[in-house]
Design a protein around this motif. Structure first.
Motif, PDB file in Angstrom:
ATOM      1  N   UNK A 223       0.853  -1.190   0.000  1.00  0.00           N
ATOM      2  CA  UNK A 223       0.000   0.000   0.000  1.00  0.00           C
ATOM      3  C   UNK A 223       0.896   1.249   0.000  1.00  0.00           C
ATOM      4  N   UNK A 224       0.296   2.424  -0.050  1.00  0.00           N
ATOM      5  CA  UNK A 224       1.070   3.670  -0.157  1.00  0.00           C
ATOM      6  C   UNK A 224       1.991   3.883   1.038  1.00  0.00           C
ATOM      7  N   UNK A 225       1.514   3.572   2.232  1.00  0.00           N
ATOM      8  CA  UNK A 225       2.354   3.740   3.426  1.00  0.00           C
ATOM      9  C   UNK A 225       3.565   2.805   3.377  1.00  0.00           C
ATOM     10  N   UNK A 226       3.327   1.565   2.984  1.00  0.00           N
ATOM     11  CA  UNK A 226       4.426   0.602   2.875  1.00  0.00           C
ATOM     12  C   UNK A 226       5.417   1.037   1.792  1.00  0.00           C
ATOM     13  N   UNK A 227       4.906   1.550   0.689  1.00  0.00           N
ATOM     14  CA  UNK A 227       5.783   2.046  -0.374  1.00  0.00           C
ATOM     15  C   UNK A 227       6.647   3.202   0.127  1.00  0.00           C
ATOM     16  N   UNK A 228       6.047   4.094   0.914  1.00  0.00           N
ATOM     17  CA  UNK A 228       6.803   5.211   1.474  1.00  0.00           C
ATOM     18  C   UNK A 228       7.917   4.735   2.400  1.00  0.00           C
ATOM     19  N   UNK A 229       7.601   3.766   3.233  1.00  0.00           N
ATOM     20  CA  UNK A 229       8.602   3.200   4.142  1.00  0.00           C
ATOM     21  C   UNK A 229       9.713   2.526   3.350  1.00  0.00           C
ATOM     22  N   UNK A 230       9.331   1.747   2.356  1.00  0.00           N
ATOM     23  CA  UNK A 230      10.333   1.067   1.529  1.00  0.00           C
ATOM     24  C   UNK A 230      11.234   2.092   0.832  1.00  0.00           C
ATOM     25  N   UNK A 231      10.657   3.185   0.338  1.00  0.00           N
ATOM     26  CA  UNK A 231      11.455   4.220  -0.325  1.00  0.00           C
ATOM     27  C   UNK A 231      12.492   4.795   0.637  1.00  0.00           C
ATOM     28  N   UNK A 232      12.082   5.110   1.854  1.00  0.00           N
ATOM     29  CA  UNK A 232      13.027   5.654   2.840  1.00  0.00           C
ATOM     30  C   UNK A 232      14.187   4.690   3.088  1.00  0.00           C
ATOM     31  N   UNK A 233      13.874   3.414   3.191  1.00  0.00           N
ATOM     32  CA  UNK A 233      14.910   2.417   3.433  1.00  0.00           C
ATOM     33  C   UNK A 233      15.822   2.244   2.219  1.00  0.00           C
ATOM     34  N   UNK A 234      15.232   2.183   1.040  1.00  0.00           N
ATOM     35  CA  UNK A 234      16.031   1.980  -0.167  1.00  0.00           C
ATOM     36  C   UNK A 234      16.918   3.187  -0.480  1.00  0.00           C
ATOM     37  N   UNK A 235      16.454   4.385  -0.118  1.00  0.00           N
ATOM     38  CA  UNK A 235      17.292   5.572  -0.321  1.00  0.00           C
ATOM     39  C   UNK A 235      18.581   5.471   0.486  1.00  0.00           C
ATOM     40  N   UNK A 236      18.545   4.802   1.621  1.00  0.00           N
ATOM     41  CA  UNK A 236      19.759   4.575   2.412  1.00  0.00           C
ATOM     42  C   UNK A 236      20.620   3.476   1.782  1.00  0.00           C
ATOM     43  N   UNK A 237      19.989   2.426   1.311  1.00  0.00           N
ATOM     44  CA  UNK A 237      20.702   1.262   0.800  1.00  0.00           C
ATOM     45  C   UNK A 237      21.346   1.528  -0.566  1.00  0.00           C
TER      46      UNK A 237
END
Length: 182
Positions: A127-141
């Motif tokens: 969902x949109x919230x999960x996508x937002x969380x994943x984006x924050x994590x992937x921006x670090x990785x």
């Protein structure tokens, strides 16, 4: 001791699942872009890179793709034979420039669309919230191991730059490189 075993076991599991996802996404993207490009291996990335690095030299393209000069020349020959790119003359007579033809630009667009579709298949259940969380994590990785602009160009060889800057956002690798420059 139990906590350290749990942490280590969880880290191993995370690493294993993350690695499996990386392989699955890589396989899906490569299959999709190979079909869209009508070329395999570095062909799709070359078409995408030439959209970004218009008029670049063979040596520059080789660096972006991580190929040898001779391997890049062979790839350029194949793409030129298929009418996807044309060679030009650089300011220095010893330098050959590379430009996509109209057919090559259309094929590069197909590659970009195919890549996006393949990746979206892995995001569809979020969902949109999960996508937002994943984006924050992937921006670090995503910045891991990136120390210079040639590494950025290599990492982004299949990227859609417009998508990365959509909505006025900054590319995480641009942000990373700016931080390194400080």
């Amino acid at each position: 001791m139990h906590d350290s075993l749990m942490k280590n076991g969880s880290d191993q599991r995370l690493g294993n699942v993350f690695g499996s996802v990386a392989v699955a996404i890589t396989d899906a993207v490569q299959a999709a872009v190979d079909e869209a490009a009508g070329h395999t291996a570095a062909g799709p990335a070359a078409l995408t890179a030439l959209r970004i690095h218009r008029g670049c030299s063979v040596d520059h393209l080789a660096g972006v793709l991580g190929l040898t000069h001779s391997g890049t020349v062979r790839l350029v020959d194949r793409l030129e034979d298929d009418g996807l790119l044309k060679r030009g003359q650089g300011q220095d007579a010893r330098v050959v420039t590379l430009e996509l033809t109209a057919k090559g630009a259309r094929r590069a667009e197909r590659v970009s669309t195919a890549r996006a579709t393949a990746v979206e298949g892995f995001l569809a259940n979020l969902d949109q919230e999960e996508r937002g969380t994943l984006m924050l994590l992937l921006e670090k990785v995503v910045a891991t191991g990136v120390e210079d602009w040639s590494a950025v160009q290599h990492r982004c060889r299949l990227c859609d730059l417009e998508a990365c800057h959509a909505g006025g956002e900054s590319c995480p690798l641009d942000t990373h490189m700016a931080a390194l420059a400080r």
